[in-house]
Design a protein around this motif. Structure first.
Motif, PDB file in Angstrom:
ATOM      1  N   LEU A 101       0.831  -1.213   0.000  1.00  0.00           N
ATOM      2  CA  LEU A 101       0.000   0.000   0.000  1.00  0.00           C
ATOM      3  C   LEU A 101       0.863   1.260   0.000  1.00  0.00           C
ATOM      4  CD1 LEU A 101      -2.960  -0.938   2.360  1.00  0.00           C
ATOM      5  CD2 LEU A 101      -2.962  -0.758  -0.118  1.00  0.00           C
ATOM      6  N   ASN A 102       2.000   1.230   0.690  1.00  0.00           N
ATOM      7  CA  ASN A 102       2.916   2.378   0.660  1.00  0.00           C
ATOM      8  C   ASN A 102       3.511   2.565  -0.728  1.00  0.00           C
ATOM      9  OD1 ASN A 102       2.529   3.199   3.294  1.00  0.00           O
ATOM     10  ND2 ASN A 102       4.097   1.821   4.076  1.00  0.00           N
ATOM     11  N   ARG A 103       3.769   1.450  -1.423  1.00  0.00           N
ATOM     12  CA  ARG A 103       4.283   1.511  -2.806  1.00  0.00           C
ATOM     13  C   ARG A 103       3.251   2.173  -3.724  1.00  0.00           C
ATOM     14  NH1 ARG A 103       5.427  -3.949  -6.183  1.00  0.00           N
ATOM     15  NH2 ARG A 103       5.552  -3.007  -8.228  1.00  0.00           N
ATOM     16  N   VAL A 104       1.980   1.792  -3.557  1.00  0.00           N
ATOM     17  CA  VAL A 104       0.901   2.399  -4.347  1.00  0.00           C
ATOM     18  C   VAL A 104       0.823   3.896  -4.046  1.00  0.00           C
ATOM     19  CG1 VAL A 104      -1.589   2.486  -4.678  1.00  0.00           C
ATOM     20  CG2 VAL A 104      -0.452   0.284  -4.527  1.00  0.00           C
ATOM     21  N   ARG A 105       0.904   4.244  -2.769  1.00  0.00           N
ATOM     22  CA  ARG A 105       0.825   5.644  -2.349  1.00  0.00           C
ATOM     23  C   ARG A 105       1.933   6.475  -3.001  1.00  0.00           C
ATOM     24  NH1 ARG A 105       1.327   7.095   3.917  1.00  0.00           N
ATOM     25  NH2 ARG A 105      -0.503   5.795   3.948  1.00  0.00           N
ATOM     26  N   GLU A 106       3.147   5.948  -3.029  1.00  0.00           N
ATOM     27  CA  GLU A 106       4.266   6.678  -3.625  1.00  0.00           C
ATOM     28  C   GLU A 106       4.101   6.835  -5.130  1.00  0.00           C
ATOM     29  OE1 GLU A 106       7.721   4.527  -2.430  1.00  0.00           O
ATOM     30  OE2 GLU A 106       7.376   4.941  -0.298  1.00  0.00           O
ATOM     31  N   GLU A 107       3.571   5.801  -5.795  1.00  0.00           N
ATOM     32  CA  GLU A 107       3.430   5.859  -7.260  1.00  0.00           C
ATOM     33  C   GLU A 107       2.387   6.883  -7.704  1.00  0.00           C
ATOM     34  OE1 GLU A 107       3.067   2.365  -9.589  1.00  0.00           O
ATOM     35  OE2 GLU A 107       4.666   1.328  -8.505  1.00  0.00           O
ATOM     36  N   VAL A 108       1.323   7.045  -6.926  1.00  0.00           N
ATOM     37  CA  VAL A 108       0.256   7.969  -7.339  1.00  0.00           C
ATOM     38  C   VAL A 108       0.290   9.273  -6.549  1.00  0.00           C
ATOM     39  CG1 VAL A 108      -1.256   6.128  -8.156  1.00  0.00           C
ATOM     40  CG2 VAL A 108      -1.455   6.923  -5.805  1.00  0.00           C
ATOM     41  N   ALA A 109       1.405   9.565  -5.886  1.00  0.00           N
ATOM     42  CA  ALA A 109       1.490  10.746  -5.024  1.00  0.00           C
ATOM     43  C   ALA A 109       1.232  12.045  -5.780  1.00  0.00           C
ATOM     44  CB  ALA A 109       2.850  10.795  -4.348  1.00  0.00           C
ATOM     45  N   GLU A 110       1.662  12.148  -7.049  1.00  0.00           N
ATOM     46  CA  GLU A 110       1.495  13.401  -7.784  1.00  0.00           C
ATOM     47  C   GLU A 110       0.079  13.589  -8.331  1.00  0.00           C
ATOM     48  OE1 GLU A 110       2.900  10.212 -10.497  1.00  0.00           O
ATOM     49  OE2 GLU A 110       3.763  11.071  -8.691  1.00  0.00           O
ATOM     50  N   ILE A 111      -0.700  12.500  -8.452  1.00  0.00           N
ATOM     51  CA  ILE A 111      -2.053  12.646  -9.004  1.00  0.00           C
ATOM     52  C   ILE A 111      -3.152  12.391  -7.975  1.00  0.00           C
ATOM     53  CG2 ILE A 111      -1.395  12.135 -11.377  1.00  0.00           C
ATOM     54  CD1 ILE A 111      -2.441   9.289 -10.948  1.00  0.00           C
ATOM     55  N   ALA A 112      -2.783  11.896  -6.786  1.00  0.00           N
ATOM     56  CA  ALA A 112      -3.812  11.566  -5.791  1.00  0.00           C
ATOM     57  C   ALA A 112      -3.307  11.838  -4.383  1.00  0.00           C
ATOM     58  CB  ALA A 112      -4.203  10.102  -5.916  1.00  0.00           C
ATOM     59  N   LYS A 113      -4.280  11.997  -3.488  1.00  0.00           N
ATOM     60  CA  LYS A 113      -3.936  12.162  -2.070  1.00  0.00           C
ATOM     61  C   LYS A 113      -4.654  11.077  -1.272  1.00  0.00           C
ATOM     62  CE  LYS A 113      -7.520  15.652  -1.230  1.00  0.00           C
ATOM     63  NZ  LYS A 113      -8.042  15.899  -2.558  1.00  0.00           N
ATOM     64  N   VAL A 114      -4.066  10.713  -0.140  1.00  0.00           N
ATOM     65  CA  VAL A 114      -4.642   9.669   0.705  1.00  0.00           C
ATOM     66  C   VAL A 114      -5.773  10.274   1.519  1.00  0.00           C
ATOM     67  CG1 VAL A 114      -4.179   8.043   2.565  1.00  0.00           C
ATOM     68  CG2 VAL A 114      -2.445   8.463   0.832  1.00  0.00           C
ATOM     69  N   GLU A 115      -6.956   9.720   1.353  1.00  0.00           N
ATOM     70  CA  GLU A 115      -8.120  10.214   2.088  1.00  0.00           C
ATOM     71  C   GLU A 115      -8.323   9.417   3.373  1.00  0.00           C
ATOM     72  OE1 GLU A 115     -12.449  10.214   0.634  1.00  0.00           O
ATOM     73  OE2 GLU A 115     -11.555  12.092  -0.041  1.00  0.00           O
ATOM     74  N   ALA A 116      -8.050   8.110   3.312  1.00  0.00           N
ATOM     75  CA  ALA A 116      -8.147   7.259   4.505  1.00  0.00           C
ATOM     76  C   ALA A 116      -6.877   6.417   4.574  1.00  0.00           C
ATOM     77  CB  ALA A 116      -9.376   6.368   4.434  1.00  0.00           C
ATOM     78  N   GLU A 117      -6.155   6.554   5.661  1.00  0.00           N
ATOM     79  CA  GLU A 117      -4.914   5.803   5.843  1.00  0.00           C
ATOM     80  C   GLU A 117      -5.191   4.302   5.842  1.00  0.00           C
ATOM     81  OE1 GLU A 117      -1.735   6.901   6.082  1.00  0.00           O
ATOM     82  OE2 GLU A 117      -2.429   8.939   5.714  1.00  0.00           O
ATOM     83  N   PRO A 118      -4.185   3.494   5.501  1.00  0.00           N
ATOM     84  CA  PRO A 118      -4.393   2.037   5.514  1.00  0.00           C
ATOM     85  C   PRO A 118      -4.779   1.552   6.907  1.00  0.00           C
ATOM     86  CG  PRO A 118      -2.326   2.580   4.427  1.00  0.00           C
ATOM     87  CD  PRO A 118      -2.848   3.847   5.006  1.00  0.00           C
ATOM     88  N   LYS A 119      -5.850   0.769   6.962  1.00  0.00           N
ATOM     89  CA  LYS A 119      -6.276   0.205   8.240  1.00  0.00           C
ATOM     90  C   LYS A 119      -6.747  -1.221   8.028  1.00  0.00           C
ATOM     91  CE  LYS A 119     -11.018   1.969   8.320  1.00  0.00           C
ATOM     92  NZ  LYS A 119     -11.111   2.956   7.281  1.00  0.00           N
TER      93      LYS A 119
END
Length: 126
Positions: free
Chosen positions: A95-113
């Motif tokens: 999930l952190n890998r996904v977050r880093e890949e889409v960091a410029e086009i998306a923001k995290v709305e709900a942290e991984p839980k």
């Protein structure tokens, strides 16, 4: 024809002689037009497993980018089965890998839980 009070808070109050039925009809039409033009944001779900292969991961990421281009939110779901429950860090790493890949086009709305056997994260387009 009806006498319609336009702004009651003014001094003196402002009134207008008009057809009340026609005025109600026009306001309903205006409200319907506004509802038609608004964009409904959907939440699209992408399901993965913690030990996903590289090509499968790339295909899922292409879908995620397409969803962001359409203006939708994306809910990433990682399902753990059997002994995978002992290795939650693999899911978190994915999930952190996904977050880093889409960091410029998306923001995290709900942290991984973690919810039971599933780990979820919600991303929204910027």
């Amino acid at each position: 024809m009806d006498l319609v009070e336009i702004s009651p808070n003014q001094t003196p109050p402002v009134c207008k002689i008009t057809d009340l039925g026609k005025m109600k009809y026009q306001s309903q039409k205006k409200a319907a037009e506004a509802r038609k033009k608004q964009k409904t944001i959907e939440i699209k779900e992408i399901k993965m497993r913690p030990n996903i292969d590289t090509h499968d991961y790339d295909v899922k990421m292409r879908a995620v980018r397409r969803f962001f281009d359409e203006g939708d939110k994306v809910k990433l779901t990682l399902r753990f089965r059997g002994r995978e429950m002992a290795h939650m860090e693999l899911g978190m790493k994915l999930l952190n890998r996904v977050r880093e890949e889409v960091a410029e086009i998306a923001k995290v709305e709900a942290e991984p839980k973690l919810e039971g056997r599933q780990m979820m994260m919600v991303l929204a387009p910027r």
